[in-house]
Motif scaffolding. Structure first.
Motif, short mmCIF file in Angstrom:
data_model
loop_
_atom_site.label_atom_id
_atom_site.label_comp_id
_atom_site.label_asym_id
_atom_site.label_seq_id
_atom_site.Cartn_x
_atom_site.Cartn_y
_atom_site.Cartn_z
N VAL A 1 32.87 -68.23 -23.97
CA VAL A 1 33.08 -66.86 -24.46
C VAL A 1 31.76 -66.29 -24.97
O VAL A 1 31.42 -65.13 -24.70
N LEU A 2 31.02 -67.09 -25.71
CA LEU A 2 29.73 -66.63 -26.24
C LEU A 2 28.80 -66.21 -25.11
O LEU A 2 28.14 -65.16 -25.19
N ASN A 3 28.75 -66.98 -24.04
CA ASN A 3 27.88 -66.64 -22.91
C ASN A 3 28.28 -65.33 -22.26
O ASN A 3 27.44 -64.54 -21.84
N LEU A 4 29.58 -65.08 -22.18
CA LEU A 4 30.06 -63.83 -21.59
C LEU A 4 29.72 -62.64 -22.47
O LEU A 4 29.28 -61.59 -21.98
N LEU A 5 29.91 -62.79 -23.77
CA LEU A 5 29.70 -61.67 -24.68
C LEU A 5 28.22 -61.32 -24.82
O LEU A 5 27.87 -60.16 -25.03
N ARG A 6 27.36 -62.31 -24.71
CA ARG A 6 25.93 -62.07 -24.94
C ARG A 6 25.29 -61.16 -23.90
O ARG A 6 24.19 -60.66 -24.11
N ASP A 7 25.96 -60.96 -22.77
CA ASP A 7 25.45 -60.02 -21.78
C ASP A 7 25.34 -58.62 -22.38
O ASP A 7 24.36 -57.91 -22.17
N GLU A 8 26.35 -58.23 -23.15
CA GLU A 8 26.34 -56.90 -23.79
C GLU A 8 25.97 -56.97 -25.26
O GLU A 8 25.43 -56.02 -25.82
N PHE A 9 26.25 -58.11 -25.91
CA PHE A 9 26.01 -58.25 -27.35
C PHE A 9 25.10 -59.46 -27.59
O PHE A 9 25.58 -60.53 -27.98
N PRO A 10 23.79 -59.32 -27.36
CA PRO A 10 22.90 -60.49 -27.46
C PRO A 10 22.82 -61.08 -28.86
O PRO A 10 22.40 -62.22 -29.01
N GLU A 11 23.24 -60.31 -29.89
CA GLU A 11 23.14 -60.81 -31.26
C GLU A 11 24.35 -61.62 -31.69
O GLU A 11 24.35 -62.21 -32.77
N VAL A 12 25.39 -61.67 -30.86
CA VAL A 12 26.62 -62.35 -31.26
C VAL A 12 26.39 -63.86 -31.33
O VAL A 12 25.57 -64.41 -30.60
N THR A 13 27.11 -64.52 -32.24
CA THR A 13 26.99 -65.96 -32.42
C THR A 13 28.38 -66.59 -32.46
O THR A 13 29.39 -65.89 -32.59
N ILE A 14 28.42 -67.89 -32.37
CA ILE A 14 29.70 -68.60 -32.49
C ILE A 14 30.30 -68.37 -33.87
O ILE A 14 31.52 -68.19 -34.02
N SER A 15 29.44 -68.34 -34.89
CA SER A 15 29.93 -68.07 -36.25
C SER A 15 30.60 -66.71 -36.33
O SER A 15 31.62 -66.54 -37.00
N LYS A 16 30.04 -65.72 -35.63
CA LYS A 16 30.62 -64.38 -35.63
C LYS A 16 31.99 -64.40 -34.97
O LYS A 16 32.95 -63.78 -35.47
N ILE A 17 32.13 -65.10 -33.86
CA ILE A 17 33.42 -65.19 -33.18
C ILE A 17 34.45 -65.86 -34.08
O ILE A 17 35.60 -65.40 -34.19
N ARG A 18 34.05 -66.92 -34.73
CA ARG A 18 34.96 -67.62 -35.65
C ARG A 18 35.36 -66.72 -36.81
O ARG A 18 36.51 -66.73 -37.26
N PHE A 19 34.40 -65.93 -37.30
CA PHE A 19 34.70 -65.02 -38.41
C PHE A 19 35.72 -63.97 -37.97
O PHE A 19 36.68 -63.69 -38.71
N LEU A 20 35.55 -63.39 -36.78
CA LEU A 20 36.50 -62.40 -36.29
C LEU A 20 37.88 -63.02 -36.10
O LEU A 20 38.90 -62.37 -36.35
N GLU A 21 37.91 -64.29 -35.69
CA GLU A 21 39.20 -64.98 -35.59
C GLU A 21 39.83 -65.15 -36.97
O GLU A 21 41.03 -64.92 -37.16
N SER A 22 39.02 -65.53 -37.96
CA SER A 22 39.55 -65.73 -39.30
C SER A 22 40.09 -64.43 -39.90
O SER A 22 40.97 -64.45 -40.76
N GLU A 23 39.56 -63.29 -39.42
CA GLU A 23 40.02 -61.98 -39.88
C GLU A 23 41.24 -61.50 -39.10
O GLU A 23 41.72 -60.39 -39.34
N GLY A 24 41.73 -62.30 -38.17
CA GLY A 24 42.93 -61.95 -37.43
C GLY A 24 42.72 -60.96 -36.30
O GLY A 24 43.70 -60.39 -35.79
N LEU A 25 41.49 -60.78 -35.86
CA LEU A 25 41.21 -59.80 -34.80
C LEU A 25 41.38 -60.40 -33.41
O LEU A 25 41.48 -59.67 -32.43
N VAL A 26 41.38 -61.70 -33.33
CA VAL A 26 41.67 -62.38 -32.07
C VAL A 26 42.36 -63.69 -32.41
O VAL A 26 42.07 -64.30 -33.44
N GLU A 27 43.30 -64.10 -31.56
CA GLU A 27 44.07 -65.32 -31.84
C GLU A 27 44.10 -66.21 -30.61
O GLU A 27 45.07 -66.19 -29.84
N PRO A 28 43.04 -66.99 -30.39
CA PRO A 28 43.02 -67.88 -29.23
C PRO A 28 44.05 -68.99 -29.36
O PRO A 28 44.45 -69.36 -30.46
N GLN A 29 44.45 -69.52 -28.23
CA GLN A 29 45.34 -70.67 -28.24
C GLN A 29 44.57 -71.91 -28.71
O GLN A 29 43.34 -71.95 -28.66
N ARG A 30 45.30 -72.90 -29.18
CA ARG A 30 44.69 -74.15 -29.62
C ARG A 30 45.25 -75.31 -28.81
O ARG A 30 46.45 -75.36 -28.53
#
Length: 257
Positions: A26-55
């Motif tokens: 996911v990080l590799n896909l997003l960095r095409d448009e959002f080069p500043e995004v990090t795994i920590s950022k994705i995890r933070f957005l998940e913790s805020e309930g903005l995305v809910e991936p399967q486990r």
């Protein structure tokens, strides 16, 4: 109405993926448009309930193409409209219900040197008094608080440490909003304004170096030479930002391995 930035899927985007993806993919896909995004950022957005991936049974995240598109929308709303996460969550919920969403026009992209002090020129090419620039792109104090999800006490603390400050008319420009949002994000990891004074000092020293290089060009009587000074300053600032990021990454690699 809220619309996607592009009309169709690009090569290498989530629209081409058919199976579940790891957070690294996911990080590799997003960095095409959002080069500043990090795994920590994705995890933070998940913790805020903005995305809910399967486990998986072992606890690993597995993202769908829809999850990646949702993350892209969140990052775009943050970048282009300075919306706080609370508002973005409301927007996404409304979209899930099939409602139409209207947003203000996108702000101009962040330029690391838009605030670089280039003197105004009169009709004879001579420098005139400085200016804070047009106030039309500025936001008020309440809008800044909403964009950063901060409170008055936090904002006063940021200002007391010199991390941000209003323009002469009391408004905050786009670059100040960007700084405030980053300071707020760092605060969620426990970094306080007093910890960021060293970053502020380093930025001021780098700006000083750039100014030394272009100062002779800026004082030149030829308007084309002065215009070249501004271009050179922007290029130097971009290189300085890249160098700073590379040095931090190198230092962390040494310390964490």
């Amino acid at each position: 109405m809220l619309q996607s930035r592009s009309g169709g899927a690009r090569k290498g985007t989530a629209a081409e993926e058919t199976g579940p993806m790891s957070i690294g993919a996911v990080l590799n896909l997003l960095r095409d448009e959002f080069p500043e995004v990090t795994i920590s950022k994705i995890r933070f957005l998940e913790s805020e309930g903005l995305v809910e991936p399967q486990r998986t049974p072992s606890g690993y995240r597995k993202f769908s193409a829809a999850d990646v598109e949702r993350l892209s929308r969140v990052l775009r709303l943050q970048r282009d409209h300075y919306l706080p996460l609370r508002v973005i969550r409301e927007q996404l919920d409304a979209l899930d219900r099939g409602e139409e969403i209207r947003l203000p026009g996108p702000t101009r992209p962040f330029d690391p040197l838009d605030g670089f002090p280039v003197p105004n020129s009169g009709p004879d090419g001579e420098a005139t008094a400085g200016s804070d620039g047009p106030a039309t792109s500025r936001v008020g104090r309440a809008e800044l608080l909403a964009a950063t999800e901060a409170d008055e006490e936090q904002l006063r603390e940021w200002e007391s440490y010199g991390l941000i400050g209003p323009a002469r008319d009391g408004g905050y420009d786009a670059e100040t909003v960007t700084v405030a949002r980053i300071v707020a994000d760092l605060g969620r990891y426990g970094l306080e304004p007093r910890h960021l004074r060293v970053v502020k000092a380093a930025a001021e020293r780098e700006a000083g170096l750039v100014e030394q290089v272009v100062a002779p060009l800026r004082r030149h009587r030829n308007p084309q030479t002065r215009a070249h000074a501004e271009t050179t300053a922007r290029e130097l600032a971009t290189l300085a930002v890249r160098l700073h990021a590379a040095l931090v990454q190198s230092a962390l690699k040494t310390r964490l391995h």
